[in-house]
Design a protein around this motif. Structure first.
Motif, PDB file in Angstrom:
ATOM      1  N   SER A  92      74.329  79.109 -72.622  1.00 43.93           N
ATOM      2  CA  SER A  92      74.898  78.308 -74.037  1.00 43.93           C
ATOM      3  C   SER A  92      74.693  76.907 -73.628  1.00 43.93           C
ATOM      4  O   SER A  92      75.324  76.362 -72.810  1.00 43.93           O
ATOM      5  N   GLU A  93      73.966  76.264 -75.084  1.00 46.15           N
ATOM      6  CA  GLU A  93      73.747  74.819 -74.772  1.00 46.15           C
ATOM      7  C   GLU A  93      74.018  74.233 -76.099  1.00 46.15           C
ATOM      8  O   GLU A  93      73.593  74.863 -77.098  1.00 46.15           O
ATOM      9  N   ALA A  94      74.446  73.098 -76.122  1.00 40.06           N
ATOM     10  CA  ALA A  94      74.697  72.138 -77.607  1.00 40.06           C
ATOM     11  C   ALA A  94      73.330  71.639 -77.849  1.00 40.06           C
ATOM     12  O   ALA A  94      72.923  70.963 -76.861  1.00 40.06           O
ATOM     13  N   GLY A  95      72.963  71.755 -78.865  1.00 45.79           N
ATOM     14  CA  GLY A  95      71.458  70.862 -79.284  1.00 45.79           C
ATOM     15  C   GLY A  95      70.962  71.643 -80.420  1.00 45.79           C
ATOM     16  O   GLY A  95      71.259  72.800 -81.002  1.00 45.79           O
ATOM     17  N   ALA A  96      69.741  71.089 -80.722  1.00 47.89           N
ATOM     18  CA  ALA A  96      68.831  71.721 -81.829  1.00 47.89           C
ATOM     19  C   ALA A  96      68.093  73.059 -81.148  1.00 47.89           C
ATOM     20  O   ALA A  96      67.970  72.931 -80.054  1.00 47.89           O
ATOM     21  N   VAL A  97      68.142  73.972 -82.101  1.00 47.88           N
ATOM     22  CA  VAL A  97      67.579  75.317 -81.670  1.00 47.88           C
ATOM     23  C   VAL A  97      66.266  75.138 -80.891  1.00 47.88           C
ATOM     24  O   VAL A  97      65.939  75.741 -79.952  1.00 47.88           O
ATOM     25  N   ILE A  98      65.323  74.638 -81.614  1.00 48.85           N
ATOM     26  CA  ILE A  98      64.152  74.475 -81.111  1.00 48.85           C
ATOM     27  C   ILE A  98      63.981  73.949 -79.793  1.00 48.85           C
ATOM     28  O   ILE A  98      63.135  74.430 -78.844  1.00 48.85           O
ATOM     29  N   ASP A  99      64.639  72.721 -79.652  1.00 48.63           N
ATOM     30  CA  ASP A  99      64.665  72.108 -78.410  1.00 48.63           C
ATOM     31  C   ASP A  99      65.146  73.064 -77.159  1.00 48.63           C
ATOM     32  O   ASP A  99      64.572  72.947 -76.106  1.00 48.63           O
ATOM     33  N   ILE A 100      66.358  73.785 -77.480  1.00 52.21           N
ATOM     34  CA  ILE A 100      66.925  74.502 -76.491  1.00 52.21           C
ATOM     35  C   ILE A 100      65.855  75.511 -75.982  1.00 52.21           C
ATOM     36  O   ILE A 100      65.697  75.998 -74.859  1.00 52.21           O
ATOM     37  N   ILE A 101      65.269  76.291 -77.015  1.00 49.95           N
ATOM     38  CA  ILE A 101      64.244  77.295 -76.645  1.00 49.95           C
ATOM     39  C   ILE A 101      63.316  76.913 -76.071  1.00 49.95           C
ATOM     40  O   ILE A 101      62.665  77.477 -74.969  1.00 49.95           O
ATOM     41  N   ASN A 102      62.635  75.901 -76.284  1.00 50.70           N
ATOM     42  CA  ASN A 102      61.557  75.339 -75.606  1.00 50.70           C
ATOM     43  C   ASN A 102      61.908  74.917 -74.223  1.00 50.70           C
ATOM     44  O   ASN A 102      61.300  75.070 -73.203  1.00 50.70           O
ATOM     45  N   ASN A 103      63.015  74.197 -74.045  1.00 49.84           N
ATOM     46  CA  ASN A 103      63.455  73.775 -72.720  1.00 49.84           C
ATOM     47  C   ASN A 103      63.673  74.827 -71.924  1.00 49.84           C
ATOM     48  O   ASN A 103      63.142  74.811 -70.864  1.00 49.84           O
ATOM     49  N   VAL A 104      64.471  75.698 -72.452  1.00 51.60           N
ATOM     50  CA  VAL A 104      64.805  77.025 -71.336  1.00 51.60           C
ATOM     51  C   VAL A 104      63.461  77.734 -71.196  1.00 51.60           C
ATOM     52  O   VAL A 104      63.461  78.310 -70.006  1.00 51.60           O
TER      53      VAL A 104
END
Length: 285
Positions: A92-104
């Motif tokens: 669970s992370e705070a931030g933009a959806v796309i950024d979190i998906i790509n970072n994970v």
């Protein structure tokens, strides 16, 4: 395909997506990460200048963790003693959806991102905004979109639709698709939609060369090719989904300039609005 990522918005369809994906993970012997993006004020349309109290952030984070724990327990209840059980973890992370998906996806070497489609609106809201087009456009891993109507059944046939305009990248996608299809022992149908007049000898020669290249470079016996005649590409794809006895439709999301996108639209985005079976989207190269 060692790890599958499930971005979730805790919607009514989230459990169906997870149940489908859990069955798939068990078949391909992959582990699971369930991910939730806590939307920041910058992601909320028309927020203007908004203060974001620490207490509010902490509450959202706590709620997100609680909902993720519920989904994890839901999957753990499906564990069996006689088959492979995926390891399940939550992020669970705070931030933009796309950024979190790509970072994970990058940090955990994700092989496949799995998300749900919501009725006729396509991939629905991930918390507070409709991210359908952004996810299709900017997620940099193969993306499997699961509609609510998708039955949880063994996957026996996957259709890969192509226009043969970028054969080198198509071949890369097929190689990736094989890593997905091999543990399922699923057939791969390479297909092309042509108008009722058919295609010329030059195009047929290009198709023949491509299939020879596939045969030379791919060590997988369950691949074959079929032409579908239809006046419009999307009608041909719809016919294939309805009558081709396929379990997953796969296609590459081609990049379009703004004018082409407005006038003609994206075949991928059109399909995701109404397709009744899972749609596997390879990112544009």
């Amino acid at each position: 395909m060692k790890t599958l990522l499930f971005p979730t918005d805790f919607s009514a369809d989230a459990k169906h997506v997870l149940a489908y994906g859990y069955s798939l993970a068990r078949q391909v012997k992959a582990n699971i990460i369930i991910c939730n993006a806590i939307i920041e004020p910058a992601e909320i349309p028309q927020t203007g200048m908004v203060s974001w109290p620490m207490e509010e952030s902490d509450l959202l984070a706590k709620d997100s963790k609680h909902e993720l724990d519920i989904l994890k327990e839901y999957l753990e209840d499906k564990e069996e003693t006689t088959s492979f059980n995926p390891a399940i973890s939550c992020i669970s992370e705070a931030g933009a959806v796309i950024d979190i998906i790509n970072n994970v996806s990058h940090s955990h070497n994700i092989g496949l991102v799995i998300a749900g489609t919501h009725g006729n609106s396509g991939l629905g809201t991930l918390l507070l905004g409709n991210h359908t087009n952004k996810i299709i456009d900017f997620v940099n891993k193969p993306l499997l979109l699961i509609p609510p109507s998708a039955d949880i059944i063994p996957i026996k046939k996957i259709a890969f639709a192509t226009d043969f305009k970028n054969p080198d990248y198509d071949l890369q996608c097929i190689l990736t698709l094989i890593t997905f299809a091999r543990p399922l022992n699923a057939e791969i149908l390479i297909t092309h939609i042509v108008d009722e007049g058919g295609h010329d000898a030059e195009f047929q020669h290009r198709v023949d060369e491509f299939m020879v290249s596939v045969s030379d470079k791919v060590n997988y016996p369950h691949i074959y090719y079929r032409v579908v005649n239809a006046k419009h590409t999307n009608k041909g794809l719809d016919w294939l989904c309805d009558h081709g006895t396929i379990d997953i439709m796969a296609m590459v999301h081609r990049s379009h300039n703004f004018f082409n996108e407005v006038v003609n639209g994206s075949h991928t985005k059109k399909m995701v609005k109404h397709i009744a079976i899972p749609l596997l989207v390879f990112p544009s190269n």
